[in-house]
Design an enzyme around this catalytic site. Structure first.
Site, PDB file in Angstrom:
ATOM      1  N   SER A 150       0.960  -1.275  -0.024  1.00 16.85           N
ATOM      2  CA  SER A 150       0.247  -0.014  -0.028  1.00 16.85           C
ATOM      3  C   SER A 150       0.734   1.737  -0.192  1.00 16.85           C
ATOM      4  CB  SER A 150      -0.829   0.183   1.174  1.00 16.85           C
ATOM      5  OG  SER A 150      -1.724   0.985   1.549  1.00 16.85           O
ATOM      6  N   TYR A 165      -1.257  -1.695  10.411  1.00 15.08           N
ATOM      7  CA  TYR A 165      -1.453  -1.687   8.855  1.00 15.08           C
ATOM      8  C   TYR A 165      -0.059  -1.316   8.716  1.00 15.08           C
ATOM      9  CZ  TYR A 165      -2.550  -1.676   4.644  1.00 15.08           C
ATOM     10  OH  TYR A 165      -3.374  -1.858   2.692  1.00 15.08           O
TER      11      TYR A 165
HETATM   12  N1  LIG Z   1      -8.641  -1.821  -1.059  1.00 15.15           N
HETATM   13  C1  LIG Z   1      -7.817  -0.591  -0.953  1.00 15.15           C
HETATM   14  O1  LIG Z   1      -8.138  -0.016  -0.893  1.00 15.15           O
HETATM   15  C2  LIG Z   1      -6.535  -1.350  -0.874  1.00 15.15           C
HETATM   16  C3  LIG Z   1      -4.907  -0.111  -0.213  1.00 15.15           C
HETATM   17  C4  LIG Z   1      -3.824  -0.604  -0.955  1.00 15.15           C
HETATM   18  C5  LIG Z   1      -4.045  -1.838  -0.608  1.00 15.15           C
HETATM   19  N2  LIG Z   1      -4.868  -2.414  -0.414  1.00 15.15           N
HETATM   20  C6  LIG Z   1      -4.223  -4.098  -0.412  1.00 15.15           C
HETATM   21  O2  LIG Z   1      -4.987  -4.774  -1.182  1.00 15.15           O
HETATM   22  C7  LIG Z   1      -5.471  -6.235  -0.495  1.00 15.15           C
HETATM   23  C8  LIG Z   1      -6.641  -6.728  -0.672  1.00 15.15           C
HETATM   24  O3  LIG Z   1      -7.738  -5.742   0.184  1.00 15.15           O
HETATM   25  P1  LIG Z   1      -8.768  -5.604  -0.204  1.00 15.15           P
HETATM   26  O4  LIG Z   1      -9.181  -4.592  -0.786  1.00 15.15           O
HETATM   27  O5  LIG Z   1      -9.292  -7.057  -1.030  1.00 15.15           O
HETATM   28  O6  LIG Z   1      -8.924  -6.358   1.014  1.00 15.15           O
HETATM   29  P2  LIG Z   1     -10.752  -7.545   2.031  1.00 15.15           P
HETATM   30  O7  LIG Z   1     -11.595  -6.905   1.209  1.00 15.15           O
HETATM   31  O8  LIG Z   1     -10.823  -6.967   3.076  1.00 15.15           O
HETATM   32  O9  LIG Z   1      -9.959  -8.709   1.251  1.00 15.15           O
HETATM   33  C9  LIG Z   1      -8.890  -9.170   2.414  1.00 15.15           C
HETATM   34  C10 LIG Z   1      -8.703 -10.593   1.869  1.00 15.15           C
HETATM   35  O10 LIG Z   1      -7.956 -11.148   3.046  1.00 15.15           O
HETATM   36  C11 LIG Z   1      -7.842 -13.084   3.451  1.00 15.15           C
HETATM   37  N3  LIG Z   1      -7.532 -12.843   4.478  1.00 15.15           N
HETATM   38  C12 LIG Z   1      -7.320 -12.984   5.812  1.00 15.15           C
HETATM   39  N4  LIG Z   1      -7.234 -12.918   6.663  1.00 15.15           N
HETATM   40  C13 LIG Z   1      -6.200 -14.188   6.330  1.00 15.15           C
HETATM   41  C14 LIG Z   1      -5.736 -15.057   6.858  1.00 15.15           C
HETATM   42  N5  LIG Z   1      -5.171 -15.300   7.828  1.00 15.15           N
HETATM   43  N6  LIG Z   1      -4.966 -15.480   5.560  1.00 15.15           N
HETATM   44  C15 LIG Z   1      -5.352 -15.953   4.674  1.00 15.15           C
HETATM   45  N7  LIG Z   1      -6.420 -14.582   3.799  1.00 15.15           N
HETATM   46  C16 LIG Z   1      -6.867 -13.799   4.480  1.00 15.15           C
HETATM   47  C17 LIG Z   1      -9.454 -12.102   3.755  1.00 15.15           C
HETATM   48  O11 LIG Z   1     -10.594 -13.231   4.116  1.00 15.15           O
HETATM   49  P3  LIG Z   1     -12.089 -13.452   4.599  1.00 15.15           P
HETATM   50  O12 LIG Z   1     -13.285 -13.214   3.823  1.00 15.15           O
HETATM   51  O13 LIG Z   1     -11.532 -15.183   5.592  1.00 15.15           O
HETATM   52  O14 LIG Z   1     -11.657 -12.869   6.249  1.00 15.15           O
HETATM   53  C18 LIG Z   1     -10.334 -11.685   2.443  1.00 15.15           C
HETATM   54  O15 LIG Z   1     -10.499 -12.744   1.443  1.00 15.15           O
HETATM   55  C19 LIG Z   1      -4.365  -6.039   0.882  1.00 15.15           C
HETATM   56  O16 LIG Z   1      -3.291  -6.337   0.788  1.00 15.15           O
HETATM   57  C20 LIG Z   1      -4.692  -4.684   1.873  1.00 15.15           C
HETATM   58  O17 LIG Z   1      -3.551  -4.349   2.346  1.00 15.15           O
HETATM   59  C21 LIG Z   1      -5.962  -2.680  -0.175  1.00 15.15           C
END
Ligand SMILES: NC(=O)c1ccc[n+]([C@@H]2O[C@H](COP(=O)([O-])OP(=O)(O)OC[C@H]3O[C@@H](n4cnc5c(N)ncnc54)[C@H](OP(=O)(O)O)[C@@H]3O)[C@@H](O)[C@H]2O)c1
Length: 241
Positions: A150, A165
């Protein structure tokens, strides 16, 4: 022989869309989730979307659901064994799973138990994944590791807030640099990627479309052999560390 890609946290959000986009490129995608039934549902959805396009002669989508909790060493080891037995290699590892965008905390008063918990998933999870899957990546002709990071981790522009985070993603960036250097001779390209602000459960409403965020990740997952390693990118362009 098919390109084999594995994505962590692929049952929802960016990880799920990364699987769709990789599958559309013809990769065999190992779609992993903590909950096997959630992984199976997402894999079926990918295949159903493809079936809907079948009239346009879209290529068959191969999405294989697998249980994988990145904080559980037994689960990670089981997933690596399964991948070895089924495919004998891994071409692309996408460390996507993450937790705890802790907008409610400040560094000066943060609950350190929450900070440690975030690191278990966001730092030690990808670290263990790389260690366990390295023998399989070494069996690939074009191995790639993508650590989904991020811009919040960019020291150049960092302010206060989201301490659990942010600290975990800074450390993930450091891991990216170390591993990229250690694996340079093995021709394994290792990069950190920011997907941008994306409208997911983590990002909340108002961010850009999940497809755009996933495309930023796909860029690093599909780099040519001449591509960069040890970098930090969004949408294919370098970000300041
Ligand atoms: N969304 C944004 O604006 C944004 C911005 C910058 C970076 N990112 C990065 O992008 C990536 C994806 O983010 P997202 O927005 O898609 O998040 P999200 O919608 O919250 O999804 C997170 C995913 O991670 C899984 N997870 C959590 N703990 C886990 C574990 N111990 N083992 C395996 N899976 C696990 C969750 O599974 P469950 O359903 O089981 O909880 C879910 O599938 C992350 O690395 C995040 O930091 C996102």
């Amino acid at each position: 022989m098919s390109t084999i890609s594995l994505v962590t946290g692929a049952n929802r959000g960016i990880g799920r869309e990364v699987c769709h986009q990789l599958a559309e490129l013809g990769h065999t995608v190992i779609l992993t989730a903590r909950d096997l039934s959630a992984a199976a549902e997402a894999a079926q959805a990918a295949q159903a979307a493809q079936a809907a396009q079948a009239a346009q002669a879209a290529p068959a989508i191969r999405a294989e659901p697998l249980q994988l909790d990145v904080t559980d060493p037994a689960s990670v080891a089981r997933a690596a064994r399964w991948t070895q037995e089924r495919h004998g290699k891994l071409d692309v590892l996408v460390n996507n799973a993450a937790i705890t965008y802790d907008t409610w905390q400040r560094a000066v008063s943060a609950d350190l138990a929450v900070v440690r918990e975030a690191a278990e998933t966001n730092l030690y999870g990808p670290w263990l994944m790389i260690q366990e899957f390295l023998p399989l990546l070494r069996n690939s002709d074009h191995p790639r590791i993508v650590n989904v990071s991020s811009e919040a981790a960019s020291l150049a522009s960092m302010g206060g807030g989201t301490p659990a985070y942010t600290a975990s993603k800074v450390a993930l960036n450091a891991l990216t640099r170390m591993v990229a250097d250690e694996l340079r001779r093995d021709r394994i390209l290792v990069n950190a990627v920011c997907p941008g602000w994306v409208a997911t459960d983590m990002g909340g409403p108002g961010g850009r479309a999940v497809a755009a965020g996933a495309a930023s990740v796909i860029w690093a997952a599909t780099l040519p052999d001449s591509g960069p390693t040890g970098g930090f990118f969004r949408d294919g362009r370098p970000l300041p560390w």
